[in-house]
Motif scaffolding. Structure first.
Motif, short mmCIF file in Angstrom:
data_model
loop_
_atom_site.label_atom_id
_atom_site.label_comp_id
_atom_site.label_asym_id
_atom_site.label_seq_id
_atom_site.Cartn_x
_atom_site.Cartn_y
_atom_site.Cartn_z
N ASN A 58 0.87 -1.24 -0.01
CA ASN A 58 -0.11 0.11 0.02
C ASN A 58 0.77 1.39 0.12
O ASN A 58 1.59 1.47 0.82
N TYR A 59 0.59 2.17 -0.90
CA TYR A 59 1.64 3.49 -1.19
C TYR A 59 0.80 4.74 -0.70
O TYR A 59 1.00 5.43 -0.17
N ILE A 60 -0.69 4.74 -1.30
CA ILE A 60 -1.34 6.05 -1.28
C ILE A 60 -1.70 6.38 0.08
O ILE A 60 -1.52 7.49 0.30
N MET A 61 -2.13 5.35 0.55
CA MET A 61 -2.89 5.74 1.98
C MET A 61 -1.61 6.35 3.10
O MET A 61 -1.83 7.16 3.60
N PRO A 62 -0.55 5.49 3.45
CA PRO A 62 0.43 5.89 4.20
C PRO A 62 1.02 7.40 3.57
O PRO A 62 1.31 8.17 4.33
N LEU A 63 1.07 7.57 2.36
CA LEU A 63 1.71 8.67 1.59
C LEU A 63 0.74 9.79 1.96
O LEU A 63 1.13 11.07 2.25
N VAL A 64 -0.52 9.80 1.95
CA VAL A 64 -1.40 10.84 2.37
C VAL A 64 -1.50 11.31 4.09
O VAL A 64 -1.58 12.06 4.50
N LEU A 65 -1.65 9.95 4.58
CA LEU A 65 -1.75 10.05 5.94
C LEU A 65 -0.67 10.21 7.11
O LEU A 65 -0.83 10.73 8.09
N ILE A 66 0.56 9.93 6.50
CA ILE A 66 1.79 9.59 7.43
C ILE A 66 2.69 11.14 7.18
O ILE A 66 2.88 11.07 6.09
N PHE A 67 3.33 11.88 7.93
CA PHE A 67 3.92 13.01 7.75
C PHE A 67 5.44 12.81 8.50
O PHE A 67 6.31 13.52 8.00
N SER A 68 5.47 12.16 9.61
CA SER A 68 6.68 12.01 10.20
C SER A 68 7.71 11.09 9.50
O SER A 68 7.49 9.78 9.41
N PRO A 69 8.80 11.41 9.19
CA PRO A 69 9.66 10.41 8.27
C PRO A 69 10.03 9.17 9.37
O PRO A 69 10.00 8.13 8.60
N GLU A 70 9.93 9.25 10.66
CA GLU A 70 10.45 8.21 11.38
C GLU A 70 9.14 7.08 11.20
O GLU A 70 9.43 6.04 11.84
N LYS A 71 8.17 7.49 10.86
CA LYS A 71 6.75 6.68 10.87
C LYS A 71 6.63 6.09 9.47
O LYS A 71 5.56 5.44 9.21
N TYR A 72 7.26 6.78 8.52
CA TYR A 72 7.19 6.32 7.16
C TYR A 72 7.27 4.84 6.99
O TYR A 72 7.84 3.83 7.72
N THR A 73 6.37 4.26 6.06
CA THR A 73 6.30 2.98 5.66
C THR A 73 7.44 2.58 4.47
O THR A 73 7.93 3.56 3.95
N LEU A 74 7.66 1.42 4.38
CA LEU A 74 8.77 1.04 3.39
C LEU A 74 8.53 1.93 1.85
O LEU A 74 9.37 2.50 1.60
N PRO A 75 7.16 1.64 1.52
CA PRO A 75 6.90 2.26 0.15
C PRO A 75 7.08 3.70 -0.08
O PRO A 75 7.79 4.44 -0.86
N VAL A 76 6.78 4.49 1.09
CA VAL A 76 6.68 5.98 1.20
C VAL A 76 8.38 6.22 1.44
O VAL A 76 8.86 7.08 0.72
N LEU A 77 9.01 5.30 2.19
CA LEU A 77 10.46 5.65 2.57
C LEU A 77 10.99 5.67 1.17
O LEU A 77 12.08 6.44 0.80
N MET A 78 10.70 4.56 0.39
CA MET A 78 11.56 4.46 -0.60
C MET A 78 11.21 5.64 -1.77
O MET A 78 12.21 6.35 -2.50
N GLY A 79 10.16 6.29 -1.89
CA GLY A 79 9.73 7.45 -2.79
C GLY A 79 10.71 8.88 -2.02
O GLY A 79 11.19 9.42 -2.82
N PHE A 80 10.83 8.68 -0.67
CA PHE A 80 11.69 9.75 -0.26
C PHE A 80 12.93 9.61 -0.34
O PHE A 80 13.76 10.58 -0.62
N LEU A 81 13.68 8.36 -0.69
CA LEU A 81 14.93 8.18 -0.73
C LEU A 81 15.19 8.69 -2.43
O LEU A 81 16.43 9.21 -2.40
N LYS A 82 14.31 8.90 -3.17
CA LYS A 82 14.51 9.44 -4.53
C LYS A 82 14.83 10.86 -4.39
O LYS A 82 15.74 11.37 -5.24
N GLY A 83 14.17 11.43 -3.67
CA GLY A 83 14.53 12.76 -3.67
C GLY A 83 15.56 13.39 -2.54
O GLY A 83 15.62 14.63 -2.68
N SER A 84 15.91 12.32 -1.97
CA SER A 84 17.20 12.98 -0.91
C SER A 84 18.47 12.68 -1.66
O SER A 84 18.85 12.60 -2.84
N GLN A 85 19.24 13.13 -0.81
CA GLN A 85 20.82 13.47 -1.05
C GLN A 85 21.50 11.86 -1.71
O GLN A 85 22.21 11.97 -2.35
N VAL A 86 20.76 10.82 -0.92
CA VAL A 86 21.18 9.71 -1.64
C VAL A 86 21.40 9.43 -2.75
O VAL A 86 22.18 8.46 -3.61
#
Lengths: 261, 299
Positions: A193-221
């Protein structure tokens, strides 16, 4: 046939090989020989994003969702299958109609509801709705109607068991194969599931794996390709290992879910 | 015995409580918002059908609709073609293919991986300057300059279609195989004795008997395809570029709601998407059933 199997696997292979090579090595060309920059890549990645946190969060949510869905769907299916009460048919048909409604239809209302209830940025809206899974209820009802004979229930009643005890001791064990089948579906669905956590979760430490992967793309990594590949590999390899052991059951559950007509 | 039936309510109560609050109420609330100019804060003002009339003339939504259909269509044709060829090979009594479970597992593997990991992986594999695909193709001398796969509308759409095919053909293959295993082997044996070749067996026996399964795959794939979101969102950083060619309907909905705070209009988009889904599902159902009727008359 073999070619197709290779095509299926090549992206994973490239990922695994590149995860061990340094950024410069990846830029100059591609080989199948693993490099020696694995630790370096891991350090770089962990400096920015802890993929394991996402892993832990996703696992926590998916396990709870699977348990809730399994238990409450069995409860509801049993209620629909073995009791006659006013409005039963209406409720059942209504549930089937709602099954056809795509998830996005209520997305905005769901977000607003979570805001009103003050449960944004928590796991509650990701976990609690698992109690109501129409498709699983439908599947389990069909299953229990064919496998559990009413005489078993009556025998238990004569022995003096309460209604809920009958459900727990007689019905649940009989439904177990079907619950297990549906649990595999539920788990994969929740994990991906990607869209639900993406919409509902804001704190990076609470991100689920799919959201975190998206976050990875936009980061320095993203600048360090080796670390990127490693991050993706970490998100993928445990699933591949689990699948290695469970593939038979997973594939059987897909087959069982499909032939329902 | 009769007094026990009230327990039925207890058994289904938790389901209905959660269902009402978390499924039905949000759908109804979205419906209400679709008639308002709600922006996520303040009060919602009812504006009648304005959002829906805007939707009908919104060129971005129309483009998103066409994109979604194109991406899904290419992917579905390839995916079903592949799955059917594989199923025909594996179910052929003369070939007696070995290792079916091994191949099923390998083919299914891409479907199990989180879409965001898949998007990220292909995002860097297809990267214009550093992507391994271009590097490999250039080393092989097939191309002289790197191809910017995700920056041309045509190649971007085809790339996404191919990634979806890669993810889903294994799933379709497994479902088709499950359907074939439900067909009595008598049919295939009779065909073998009558001297039917592989093509005839496939067209005259396997496909007609598989119709319910194929309908199931088509409907579920269509509904999933119309809701395409994760892959374009992640590959394009939520923009849907190049030239809006990867903008899908759900991506448009997401951006309208959570990027531009047009909750009212996004709700109308959601209902537009729902109506489109219903219409398409009905068309697929009808076309499958009417062809069945025609066949019945021929016999």
């Amino acid at each position: 046939m073999t070619v197709l199997a290779i095509v299926c696997f090549v992206p994973f292979l490239m990922m695994l090989v590149n995860a061990t090579r340094s950024n410069e090595a990846i830029l100059t060309g591609f080989t199948l020989v693993p490099g020696n920059a694995l630790l370096e890549n891991y350090q770089t990645m962990m400096d920015y994003v802890n993929v394991w946190t996402g892993f832990k969060n996703s696992l926590f949510i998916s396990v709870l969702v699977t348990i809730l869905t399994g238990y409450f769907s069995a409860l509801t299916a049993y209620g629909f299958a073995f009791y006659t009460f006013k409005g039963k048919n209406f409720l059942f048909v209504f549930m089937l109609v709602m099954m056809m409604v795509p998830g996005q239809l209520g997305l905005i209302g769901f977000y607003e509801l979570s805001k009103t209830l003050g449960i944004l940025d928590t796991y509650i809206p990701l976990i609690v709705p698992a109690v109501a899974s129409p498709f699983v209820v439908f599947f389990l009802r069909q299953y229990i109607l064919t496998t559990l004979h009413p005489s078993l229930i009556e025998a238990a009643r004569i022995d003096g068991a309460s209604e809920f005890k009958i459900f727990h001791i007689v019905a649940i064990p009989i439904m177990m194969p079907a619950i297990a089948t549906m649990s595999i579906f539920t788990f994969i669905g929740s994990w991906n599931n990607y869209i639900m956590p993406l919409v509902l979760i804001f704190s990076p430490e609470k991100y689920t794996l799919p959201v975190l992967m998206g976050f990875l793309k936009g980061s320095q990594v993203a600048q360090n390709l080796g670390s990127m590949y490693l991050g993706i590999a970490i998100s993928v390899v445990p699933i591949m290992i689990a699948f290695l052991f469970l593939s038979k059951y997973i594939i059987n559950s897909i087959s069982a879910g499909a032939i329902k007509e | 015995m009769k007094n026990l039936n009230r327990y039925g309510y207890f058994f289904i109560a938790p389901f209905w409580l959660v269902f009402l609050v978390f499924s039905i109420y949000p759908v109804a609330l979205t419906f209400y918002y679709s008639f308002t100019n709600y922006t996520g804060s303040g009060t919602a003002e009812v504006v009648g059908l304005a959002n829906y009339t805007r939707l009908l003339t919104d060129s971005f939504f129309v483009q998103a609709f066409v994109n979604t259909l194109k991406i899904w269509g290419i992917n579905f044709a390839l995916q079903m073609g592949l799955a059917l060829i594989l199923a025909a090979i594996f179910s052929d009594m003369r070939l007696k293919m070995k290792g079916q479970s091994f191949f099923r597992a390998i083919f299914y593997l891409p479907n199990l991986i989180t879409v965001s990991s898949v998007a990220l992986l292909f995002g860097i594999l297809l990267d214009w300057q550093h992507g391994s695909l271009n590097v490999v193709l250039m080393n092989l001398g097939l191309i002289s300059d790197p191809i910017n796969w995700l920056n041309e509308p045509a190649t971007a759409q085809i790339s996404v279609s191919l990634i979806l095919t890669w993810m889903w053909f294994g799933h379709s293959f497994i479902v088709i195989m499950a359907g074939i295993s439900g067909i009595s082997t008598d049919y295939f044996e009779a065909a073998l004795i009558d001297g039917a070749n592989r093509w005839q067996t496939l067209v005259s026996i396997t496909l007609p008997l598989l119709k319910p399964i194929l309908l199931y795959i088509m409907i579920t794939s269509l509904i999933g395809g119309l809701q395409l979101f994760d892959l374009p969102m992640l590959i394009t950083d939520g923009i849907g570029s190049p030239d809006g060619s990867l903008n899908t309907m759900v991506l448009y909905l997401y951006n309208q709601a959570f990027k531009y705070n047009n909750y009212g209009y996004a709700s109308a988009v959601a209902y537009g998407l729902f109506i489109i889904t219903v219409i398409f599902s009905a068309i697929v159902f009808r076309s499958m059933y009417s062809s069945e009727r025609k066949q019945a008359r021929q016999v």
